[in-house]
Design an enzyme around this catalytic site. Structure first.
Site, short mmCIF file in Angstrom:
data_model
loop_
_atom_site.label_atom_id
_atom_site.label_comp_id
_atom_site.label_asym_id
_atom_site.label_seq_id
_atom_site.Cartn_x
_atom_site.Cartn_y
_atom_site.Cartn_z
N HIS A 1 -2.45 5.18 6.69
CA HIS A 1 -3.87 5.43 6.66
C HIS A 1 -4.30 6.95 7.13
O HIS A 1 -5.08 7.40 6.66
CB HIS A 1 -4.90 4.28 7.19
CG HIS A 1 -4.52 2.94 6.53
ND1 HIS A 1 -4.56 2.88 5.06
CD2 HIS A 1 -4.44 1.80 6.69
CE1 HIS A 1 -4.45 1.69 4.55
NE2 HIS A 1 -4.43 1.04 5.63
N THR B 1 -4.69 -3.88 0.23
CA THR B 1 -3.79 -3.83 1.20
C THR B 1 -2.57 -4.98 0.89
O THR B 1 -2.86 -5.75 -0.40
CB THR B 1 -4.25 -3.81 2.57
OG1 THR B 1 -2.96 -4.07 3.57
CG2 THR B 1 -4.93 -5.38 2.93
N THR B 2 -1.76 -5.20 1.41
CA THR B 2 -0.64 -6.02 1.35
C THR B 2 -1.32 -7.34 1.40
O THR B 2 -1.43 -7.79 2.40
CB THR B 2 0.56 -5.96 1.95
OG1 THR B 2 0.95 -4.77 1.78
CG2 THR B 2 1.87 -6.95 1.35
N GLY C 1 -1.30 -0.96 11.89
CA GLY C 1 -1.83 0.22 11.51
C GLY C 1 -3.38 0.50 11.34
O GLY C 1 -3.85 1.18 12.23
N GLU D 1 8.40 0.42 4.55
CA GLU D 1 7.82 -0.77 3.92
C GLU D 1 7.96 -0.52 2.27
O GLU D 1 7.57 0.50 1.79
CB GLU D 1 6.41 -0.69 3.98
CG GLU D 1 6.26 -2.35 4.57
CD GLU D 1 4.61 -2.52 4.90
OE1 GLU D 1 3.95 -2.36 4.08
OE2 GLU D 1 4.36 -2.07 6.19
N ARG E 1 4.31 3.37 -1.53
CA ARG E 1 3.70 2.02 -2.62
C ARG E 1 3.92 2.81 -3.74
O ARG E 1 4.16 4.06 -4.39
CB ARG E 1 2.36 1.75 -2.64
CG ARG E 1 1.69 1.07 -1.40
CD ARG E 1 0.26 1.00 -1.45
NE ARG E 1 -0.10 0.14 -2.40
CZ ARG E 1 -0.17 -1.48 -2.32
NH1 ARG E 1 -0.44 -1.81 -1.06
NH2 ARG E 1 -0.54 -2.20 -3.19
N HIS F 1 4.71 2.79 4.19
CA HIS F 1 4.93 2.02 2.84
C HIS F 1 4.46 2.91 1.88
O HIS F 1 3.48 3.66 1.55
CB HIS F 1 3.63 0.96 2.84
CG HIS F 1 3.85 -0.14 1.80
ND1 HIS F 1 2.77 -0.89 1.54
CD2 HIS F 1 4.62 -0.15 0.77
CE1 HIS F 1 3.11 -1.58 0.42
NE2 HIS F 1 4.05 -1.11 -0.09
N ASN G 1 2.03 1.76 12.18
CA ASN G 1 1.79 2.11 10.78
C ASN G 1 1.05 3.41 10.42
O ASN G 1 -0.24 3.15 10.71
CB ASN G 1 1.38 0.84 9.90
CG ASN G 1 1.45 0.94 8.32
OD1 ASN G 1 0.88 1.93 8.00
ND2 ASN G 1 1.83 0.01 7.65
N ARG H 1 -0.35 5.85 -3.07
CA ARG H 1 -1.86 6.06 -3.14
C ARG H 1 -2.11 6.67 -1.65
O ARG H 1 -2.98 7.13 -1.23
CB ARG H 1 -2.57 4.69 -3.06
CG ARG H 1 -2.34 3.76 -1.89
CD ARG H 1 -3.44 2.48 -1.98
NE ARG H 1 -3.06 1.75 -3.09
CZ ARG H 1 -3.34 0.42 -3.22
NH1 ARG H 1 -3.94 -0.15 -2.08
NH2 ARG H 1 -3.26 -0.26 -4.26
N GLU I 1 8.98 -10.70 8.66
CA GLU I 1 7.87 -10.34 9.40
C GLU I 1 6.59 -11.49 9.06
O GLU I 1 6.47 -11.52 7.90
CB GLU I 1 7.50 -9.15 9.17
CG GLU I 1 6.18 -8.52 9.58
CD GLU I 1 5.62 -7.05 9.60
OE1 GLU I 1 6.59 -6.17 9.37
OE2 GLU I 1 4.52 -6.84 9.45
N HIS J 1 -0.14 -7.51 10.42
CA HIS J 1 -1.54 -7.35 9.31
C HIS J 1 -2.54 -7.90 10.08
O HIS J 1 -2.67 -9.12 10.47
CB HIS J 1 -0.97 -8.08 8.19
CG HIS J 1 -1.75 -7.60 7.02
ND1 HIS J 1 -3.12 -7.61 6.73
CD2 HIS J 1 -1.07 -6.91 5.82
CE1 HIS J 1 -3.29 -6.81 5.72
NE2 HIS J 1 -2.19 -6.49 5.24
N1 PXP Z 1 3.04 -5.26 8.11
C1 PXP Z 1 3.14 -5.02 6.77
C2 PXP Z 1 4.29 -5.65 6.09
C3 PXP Z 1 1.96 -4.50 5.99
O1 PXP Z 1 2.08 -4.41 4.82
C4 PXP Z 1 1.03 -4.01 6.85
C5 PXP Z 1 -0.15 -3.38 6.08
O2 PXP Z 1 0.27 -2.17 5.49
C6 PXP Z 1 1.11 -4.09 8.07
C7 PXP Z 1 1.99 -4.75 8.97
C8 PXP Z 1 -0.15 -3.51 9.08
O3 PXP Z 1 -1.32 -3.99 8.81
P1 PXP Z 1 -2.74 -3.58 9.35
O4 PXP Z 1 -2.92 -2.03 8.66
O5 PXP Z 1 -3.50 -4.32 8.97
O6 PXP Z 1 -2.31 -3.27 10.81
#
Ligand code: PXP
Length: 249
Positions: free
Chosen positions: A14, A104-105, A219, A74, A49, A47, A11, A53, A155, A197
């Protein structure tokens, strides 16, 4: 069961967060995506959004034109996002809940309360050849709702477990057990199982030992590590952790 190879989706949101903190074009998330693939990522997750952002519309267009591995787009299950996904035609779309104020999500999709509108988005995206995954809490009820929605992929949200591990909470074993059972239930229901996540090297290695899980999306931790060791090294170390977990090491 013999576990299939575990895919790593990186991901890149960031990288865009850092870019947007200054305005301008650097660091470029598309360069990060290309580097991540060269370093062993099996796919890229971004993602878009509602508040833009981090990732912007133009990033998605450039990613589609520049990367040699699948894009996992996403998105919230809104009319606007469905229209963008249909126009973009990514390999996959991961439907996530979105609250404007969250960092975050924060939780999985409300697949029970939001069943009909998530099903509508799933049907339209699937009809366009996009592989839909639903980002859900690791619960049996959420999996059954995902099945009735007709999603080919889920997921599992690993955030609560990762958080519990990070703070040394006594709830960590219970949270992991929820994920383990949900992965088994996904396999029973014939749903492909991803997870993500909050994962780091240690938690990714543990999740990799669940044979039903075929993809991890990671990510924040990787981008933080990249600041210190560089993105290729961070991805190589993550790949090694996942392979070691998969091998039962
Ligand atoms: N999967 C989903 C659906 C997410 O929303 C996120 C965060 O954007 C991630 C995975 C990755 O999470 P992290 O950035 O904490 O590794």
């Amino acid at each position: 069961m013999t576990a299939p190879r575990l895919r790593l989706g990186v991901n890149i949101d960031h990288i865009a967060t850092v870019r947007n903190a200054r305005g301008g074009t650097l660091p470029d998330p598309v360069r990060g995506a290309v580097l991540a693939i060269e370093a062993g990522a099996d796919g890229i997750t971004a993602h878009l959004r509602e508040d833009r952002r981090h990732i912007r519309d133009e990033d998605i267009r450039r990613l589609m034109a520049s990367i040699s591995k699948p894009l996992n787009f996403e998105m919230a299950a809104t009319e606007d996002m469905v229209a963008i996904a249909l126009a973009t035609q990514p390999h996959a779309a991961c439907l996530v809940p979105e609250k404007r104020m969250e960092r975050t999500t924060e939780g999985g999709l409300d697949v029970i309360g939001g069943h009909d509108h998530i099903r509508d988005a799933t049907v339209r995206l699937t009809a366009a050849g996009i592989r839909v995954s639903l980002f859900i809490e690791p619960s049996i009820a959420a999996l059954e709702a995902a099945k009735s929605i007709g999603a080919p992929v889920v997921e599992l949200h690993t955030g609560a477990w990762c958080e519990a591990v990070a703070v040394g909470s006594g709830t960590a074993p219970r949270e992991f057990e929820r994920i383990r059972r949900a992965a088994e239930q996904a396999a029973r229901l014939g749903i492909e199982c991803h997870a993500g996540h909050g994962l780091d090297y240690a938690t990714a290695r543990i999740i990799a030992a669940l044979p039903q899980v075929v993809e991890l999306n990671i990510g924040h931790f990787l981008m933080g590590e990249a600041l210190f060791v560089g993105l290729p090294d961070a991805i190589a170390t993550m790949r090694a952790a996942m392979d070691a977990g998969r091998a039962g090491a």
